[in-house]
Every structure is written in C-alpha cells, then in structure tokens.
Design a protein around this motif. Structure first.
Motif, PDB file in Angstrom:
ATOM      1  N   THR A 333       0.858  -1.183   0.000  1.00  0.00           N
ATOM      2  CA  THR A 333       0.000   0.000   0.000  1.00  0.00           C
ATOM      3  C   THR A 333       0.893   1.232   0.000  1.00  0.00           C
ATOM      4  O   THR A 333       1.716   1.411   0.896  1.00  0.00           O
ATOM      5  CB  THR A 333      -0.921   0.014   1.225  1.00  0.00           C
ATOM      6  OG1 THR A 333      -1.764  -1.137   1.200  1.00  0.00           O
ATOM      7  CG2 THR A 333      -1.790   1.268   1.236  1.00  0.00           C
ATOM      8  N   GLU A 343      -2.816   3.509  -3.165  1.00  0.00           N
ATOM      9  CA  GLU A 343      -2.958   2.445  -4.151  1.00  0.00           C
ATOM     10  C   GLU A 343      -2.376   1.138  -3.603  1.00  0.00           C
ATOM     11  O   GLU A 343      -1.494   1.148  -2.748  1.00  0.00           O
ATOM     12  CB  GLU A 343      -2.216   2.796  -5.446  1.00  0.00           C
ATOM     13  CG  GLU A 343      -2.648   4.098  -6.095  1.00  0.00           C
ATOM     14  CD  GLU A 343      -1.794   4.423  -7.309  1.00  0.00           C
ATOM     15  OE1 GLU A 343      -1.642   3.539  -8.166  1.00  0.00           O
ATOM     16  OE2 GLU A 343      -1.270   5.547  -7.374  1.00  0.00           O
ATOM     17  N   ARG A 344      -2.880   0.034  -4.128  1.00  0.00           N
ATOM     18  CA  ARG A 344      -2.246  -1.248  -3.885  1.00  0.00           C
ATOM     19  C   ARG A 344      -1.357  -1.534  -5.092  1.00  0.00           C
ATOM     20  O   ARG A 344      -1.845  -1.738  -6.204  1.00  0.00           O
ATOM     21  CB  ARG A 344      -3.293  -2.344  -3.700  1.00  0.00           C
ATOM     22  CG  ARG A 344      -2.685  -3.717  -3.468  1.00  0.00           C
ATOM     23  CD  ARG A 344      -3.684  -4.708  -2.910  1.00  0.00           C
ATOM     24  NE  ARG A 344      -4.929  -4.705  -3.642  1.00  0.00           N
ATOM     25  CZ  ARG A 344      -6.025  -5.337  -3.249  1.00  0.00           C
ATOM     26  NH1 ARG A 344      -6.026  -5.996  -2.107  1.00  0.00           N
ATOM     27  NH2 ARG A 344      -7.136  -5.304  -3.963  1.00  0.00           N
ATOM     28  N   TRP A 435      -7.161   1.428  -4.319  1.00  0.00           N
ATOM     29  CA  TRP A 435      -6.669   0.340  -3.472  1.00  0.00           C
ATOM     30  C   TRP A 435      -7.522  -0.905  -3.683  1.00  0.00           C
ATOM     31  O   TRP A 435      -7.010  -2.019  -3.757  1.00  0.00           O
ATOM     32  CB  TRP A 435      -6.698   0.732  -1.996  1.00  0.00           C
ATOM     33  CG  TRP A 435      -5.911  -0.242  -1.162  1.00  0.00           C
ATOM     34  CD1 TRP A 435      -4.588  -0.163  -0.851  1.00  0.00           C
ATOM     35  CD2 TRP A 435      -6.375  -1.464  -0.581  1.00  0.00           C
ATOM     36  NE1 TRP A 435      -4.197  -1.242  -0.105  1.00  0.00           N
ATOM     37  CE2 TRP A 435      -5.286  -2.063   0.082  1.00  0.00           C
ATOM     38  CE3 TRP A 435      -7.609  -2.113  -0.548  1.00  0.00           C
ATOM     39  CZ2 TRP A 435      -5.378  -3.271   0.764  1.00  0.00           C
ATOM     40  CZ3 TRP A 435      -7.709  -3.326   0.129  1.00  0.00           C
ATOM     41  CH2 TRP A 435      -6.606  -3.894   0.782  1.00  0.00           C
TER      42      TRP A 435
END
Length: 448
Positions: A333, A343-344, A435
């Motif tokens: 992350t 964001e992932r 995410w």
C-alpha cells in the motif's frame, strides 16, 4: 567471500518462521535484558511487517515486561490510543477504531489499518486484565505542529488561563489555521509573509518548564502525566518549527533534526515512565531507515545523516536491540507522490545485487529469522556492502533503483532481520477505489 558462499551461510543460519508468534521466541535470548527494542519495517504499507511487529511486541510485553510502544507517529495523535488502551477514555465496541481517528494526515493507512487496529484492541484487553501499570502507545515524530499547539493551549486553559493567553500570543507568530500542516508555515517563510518564530516557540517551552513545580504540586500522578503530555507537545512545537524552517531554507539537514527529536522524545518518555516503574522497557516501531544504524548505510557513510537506531546504540549500547525486516516481492500500500491517492501496488522482485535477492536465492519462497551476530560466519557473510531496499509511503517502481535502494552493511546495521519472501499490502481502514481495484502487474523496463 563469494555470493555463493554468502548464500550458503544464510541458508545455514536462517531459522524458518511461519505465522505462529512462537517462532519469534529465539529473539528473546538475543534481546536479553535490553531496555529498548527497535523494530523496523522495509515499507510503510506491508501487512506482514505490521503483523509480525505486533506479535513480537506482544511477546515482549508478556515475557519481558515491556511497558510502552513508541512509534513513528505524532505525539498528540498517538495520545488517543494511550487514552483508550489505558482505560482513560470511554471504550465500547467502537473504542479501538475511534482511538485511531486522530490520524487524519497523509498517509492515512500508516496507522489507520487493520493490523494496528487489532493490536490496539489486544493492548486494551491486556491492560484491562492486568494489575500492572498499563502499557501505553506514544508518538515520537514531529509533524503535528498545529495539533501540538492546540494541545498546549488546551492544557493551559484548564490550568492557568493567564498563561494560556501569553502562550497564544507567542504561538500567533506561527500564523497557523486549523487546516494547516507545518509546511504552510514553511511556505509563508519563503514567501516573506511572516518572519520565523524560533524565539517565540522556545520562549513558550521555557515558560512551561519554569512552571513545572507549580503544576506538579497539585494532584500527584494525574498532574504529572498531564504536564508531561503538554510539555512534550511544547517540545514538539519547538522541534517542528526548526524542522519546517530548515526544510524551506535548505540550510540544515532536516532528517537529522527529525531523528534527534525522536531520540530525545524516547529518552524523555523513558525518564517519565521511570517515575512509576524502575528501568522501564520500551518497544519502538519505525521504518528500517530510522531503526537500522545509519553509520553503516549510505545515510551515514556518504550523506552525513544519523538516525534513531544509531543514537539509541550510542546512548544505550547493548541496551538497545535493532531488528529489521525485508521482502523479495509482493504488493504494498503506497502512493505515487506525497499526498497522492492510496494504491495497492505490485512490488517488483528485488534487484540481483541486493540483500533481498540474496535471501530469496538462499531460501526461495521461505520466511525466516536471521540473527546477524549469532556466529562469526553469518556476521562476515553479510558484512560487505550490498543494496538494500526501502519503500516509504511512496513507491515508484519506474525508478526502482534510484528511488528505493541504498548501500548498507547489514551485519552492522541490525542485530537481527526478519525476512518474508512474498508479502502483501496492508489493508487500510479507509479504502479508496485505487486500493480496492486489483492492479495490472507492472512490467520492466518498458511495458514488455
């Protein structure tokens, strides 16, 4: 020693671990009677690092009587956790998550994530079932300029309104608004909109210290705790003013200012806790870059930087144990820029000449604990400089080598390392579309 010989040394010295917290028990012998155990993380967004750090901390609390956790978090924000876990604030079913609600600045996921939430709940239940002094959770960092100003003023309003008026006059120099972070102060300095406030914030810190005896002559323990909390906020305002002024003037190493503040706060915390229990033991949570001794990395050898781990070793010698983390690949992350969208992201396999790649080649797919001073063989195998990865709250895989690697001598940097070969992104309490959405794996170097 060749790379092949180093891999063989790692293979022999590594102690495989699973998801069972008992696998960390061998670290208790390494830690011994140390009063400070500094536990790092190779990124600010990896689930396994948060989880393992929490499990090791539970073990230290239960087996070694550690009495506090001091984290790379802002002092006033972390106070909400201490109030909850010590029973000073109303708990209830939502108490644990509410205790994390003070963490409102970027990056939200760093402390507002499911692993921290689980630990806070555990700590609350542990304290409730114990007859000992409650284990607290404290912040070491200095970003919360406005929050700490407010905390000092709130304390003085409730204890000495006239002093609160004087403090407000001094702090007015900062020109802070409720929506400000410290950077706004720095921007205004460079734009010539106001002068610096170094004298005013120092004057307020000194004024608070001069009144310490009067405050502490009141109601004993509660008064001492309240004054200590306010005094640390006044210290933070002084340090943060220096930090943001230096950031925008470029005249001083802001990294050193920050880590010195964290080291001083750790010492102040230990001194305060010693009033209630002799030789208090503290666990520290921070990034590897703060925990690993900077003298044996690019930071200290080439950039003139120091860090918390170095300062702890210099002050406490073997009373401070430094434990790092590493990973070869997985997800994380992170954001693409400061203040950006959470964001992932896919973590690329580690570069070939790195410690992470060496660990992967030695025991591919495995997770293990590696005591670095267990014998001369492993110490010497990991003594030569290699690349080491560091992902903070920002991850830029397109500039991986430049943005996320530095040279280090691992054997001197840490006392032990925990390696998780494949790791996953920590789950935030506040999700975002980016995410939740699975990312298409990034390819290297040109979308091939």
């Amino acid at each position: 020693m060749t790379a092949r010989q180093a891999r063989e040394c790692v293979r022999r010295a590594a102690r495989p671990i699973t998801d069972n917290p008992k696998d960390f028990t061998p670290l208790l012998d390494l830690i011994g009677d140390a009063r400070f155990v500094l536990i790092g993380e190779e990124s600010h967004g990896t689930q396994e690092f948060y989880r393992d750090r929490a499990e090791l901390t539970k073990l230290l609390i239960r087996e070694k009587e550690f009495c506090a956790v001091a984290a790379e978090a802002d002092w006033p924000d972390a106070h909400g956790i201490t109030s909850y876990v010590s029973g000073k604030s109303n708990g209830g079913a939502a108490g644990a998550e509410r205790s994390l609600s003070r963490f409102t600045r970027f990056p939200l996921w760093m402390w507002r994530n499911t692993e921290v939430l689980k630990f806070v709940r555990w700590l609350h239940d542990h304290n409730a079932a114990s007859d000992e002094e409650p284990v607290g959770f404290y912040g070491l960092d200095l970003y919360s300029l406005f929050g700490s100003v407010k905390a000092v003023l709130d304390f003085l309003e409730s204890t000495n309104p006239e002093e609160a008026r004087r403090a407000r006059e001094r702090y007015d120099c900062l020109g802070l608004l409720s929506s400000d972070d410290g950077q706004a102060y720095g921007y205004r300095l460079t734009a010539g909109q106001n002068g610096d406030c170094e004298d005013e914030v120092l004057e307020q810190l000194v004024a608070l210290r001069e009144q310490q005896a009067a405050f502490l002559s009141a109601d004993g323990r509660r008064a001492r705790d309240d004054f200590f909390y306010a005094h640390q906020n006044a210290r933070l305002v002084h340090s943060a003013e220096q930090y943001y002024r230096a950031m925008f003037s470029g005249k001083e190493n802001t990294w050193n200012l920050r880590d010195r503040h964290m080291a001083e706060t750790l010492e102040e915390l230990a001194n305060h806790l010693s009033q209630h229990q002799p030789n208090p033991k503290i666990v520290v949570w921070a990034h590897n870059s703060h925990i690993g001794d900077a003298r044996f990395t690019d930071m200290g050898m080439r950039r003139g930087q120091l860090n918390l781990g170095q300062l702890a070793r210099e002050r406490y010698r073997r009373g401070a144990i430094l434990i790092g983390f590493s990973t070869y690949s997985g997800t994380v992350t992170a954001a693409s820029r400061w203040g950006g969208v959470m964001e992932r992201k896919t973590v690329r396999p580690a570069l070939e000449e790195s410690y992470e790649a060496l660990f992967h080649e030695a025991r591919s797919g495995e997770s293990f604990l590696l005591p670095l001073h267990a014998n001369r063989e492993i110490f010497e195998a990991l003594l030569p400089e290699r690349l080491e990865r560091a992902i903070g709250v920002i991850y830029r895989p397109e500039t991986e080598r430049f943005s996320h690697y530095f040279d280090a001598s691992l054997s001197r940097q840490f006392d032990a390392v925990i390696h998780r070969d494949v790791t996953s992104a920590v789950e935030p309490l506040d999700h975002s579309l980016r995410w939740n959405k699975e990312r298409v794996p990034e390819t290297y170097p040109h979308g091939l």
